[in-house]
Design a protein around this motif. Structure first.
Motif: not given
Length: 364
Positions: A13-19, A99-102, A112-118
């Motif tokens: 999940a943490h490597r989705l954009p690269q994968l 996508f948003v709430l969790a 300051n906010l960041d996403t968990i999974i991208s």
């Protein structure tokens, strides 16, 4: 993070954009062990697991774009995703709750906010998720005001009701201001050509007419709608409270979207439906101040919906025209040109619900 046994999920999940960029996600999923969901404790871990598995699933399905979609979700992903979904009362697909709430965390103590999974889409994806989250956050005082207003109606406390309606109108105005931040943080070309396909579902989607087989769960394909703002509880709650009646077609679509909400959210909306009618109360009170405050809420909600139409025009219609006219960041999904990711015909739907909102005004 999920508990240690779920390391294989988190790692992917943490490597989705690269994968996805290297077209390796599907092969990585095939190598993933099938994990039992029994070590997940409490709704926070279940929601995080649903978030992780829904992102991996949408990446798996759309890795090769709409022409290369798959018919089967492999068992090692499908079974745990189904079990977690059943436990939460949510569908096994990426929806607004994931996508948003969790999907947010604090980057630092100042909040300051960041996403968990991208997913692919870089800063534009991050902006799209976090601005949408800020719209939800802006609505919080409005949600509280609905509960206070219903209490005030039951207590026949007109002063408290007037105050709650003013609070609600203010919160809806703040939602519009939060939504305006989309322009600063999301590139229309990236949203249209890169991000949007991952919000597509496998219901009413010509790219996947039969739906998706969840291997190990069912031999028949299942169809679910993609992530959509129509799955957010806020506007459902405000519509019910203000007594706004949409067209038959729009109502049917919105009702279907309630199946994509967390169970307590659905229960909250149903509770509002059972409460005494605000509109009847305001009309029978003959109180000019209450009528004015009620109309301010309706007006703020219609303005929010008009602004949403402007955003959709910029990020979908105009972006689609530009993508057709010249070289694009990526090949955009043709199936979604005139449709929302939830499967609605987007403009006729949004204009119709904006117009029926305006019709909810009380004429003095």
């Amino acid at each position: 993070e999920l508990p240690a046994p779920y390391g294989p999920w988190m790692e992917i999940a943490h490597r989705l954009p690269q994968l996805l960029a290297s077209h390796q996600l599907r092969s990585r999923v095939h190598q993933m062990p099938q994990l039992s969901t029994q070590h997940l404790r409490g709704h926070e871990e279940l929601h995080l697991a649903h978030l992780v598995l829904s992102f991996i699933t949408t990446g798996y399905v759309w890795q090769e774009g709409e022409e290369g979609s798959v018919k089967v979700l492999p068992q090692n992903l499908a079974v745990p995703f189904w079990e977690v979904s059943q436990a939460l009362g949510l569908p096994p697909i990426l929806s607004h709750v994931d996508f948003v709430l969790a999907n947010w965390r604090r980057k630092n103590p100042s909040g300051n906010l960041d996403t968990i999974i991208s997913l692919p889409g870089g800063e534009s994806l991050r902006g799209f998720i976090l601005v949408t989250l800020l719209v939800e956050k802006a609505a919080v005082p409005g949600i509280k005001a609905v509960a206070q207003a219903i209490h005030a109606i039951l207590q026949l406390d007109e002063e408290a009701l007037h105050e709650a309606l003013q609070e609600l109108a203010g919160a809806i105005g703040d939602m519009s201001r939060a939504l305006k931040r989309m322009h600063d943080h999301v590139d229309p070309a990236v949203f249209y050509a890169v991000i949007r396909i991952f919000l597509s579902g496998w219901k009413d989607n010509p790219a996947m007419p039969d739906g998706l087989i969840y291997e190990g769960v069912s031999q028949e394909p299942m169809a679910y709608s993609g992530g959509s703002a129509a799955q957010s509880t806020i506007l459902h709650a405000f519509d019910e409270f203000l007594g706004i009646h949409h067209s038959e077609e729009s109502t049917a679509f919105l009702r279907r979207m309630r199946d994509y909400m967390p169970k307590p959210h659905r229960a909250f909306v149903e509770e509002i439906c059972r409460a005494p009618s605000l509109k009847q109360h305001v009309l029978s009170s003959g109180d000019a101040r209450l009528c004015k405050a009620f109309n301010q809420c309706i007006s703020a909600l219609a303005d929010f919906r008009s602004y949403h139409i402007a955003i959709v025009t910029k990020y979908i219609t105009t972006a689609a025209a530009k993508a057709r006219a010249g070289p694009s960041v990526a090949k955009p999904p043709s199936a979604l040109e005139g449709k929302g990711t939830g499967g609605s015909h987007i403009f006729s739907f949004l204009k119709s619900i904006r117009d029926t909102t305006r019709e909810g005004m009380i004429s003095a």
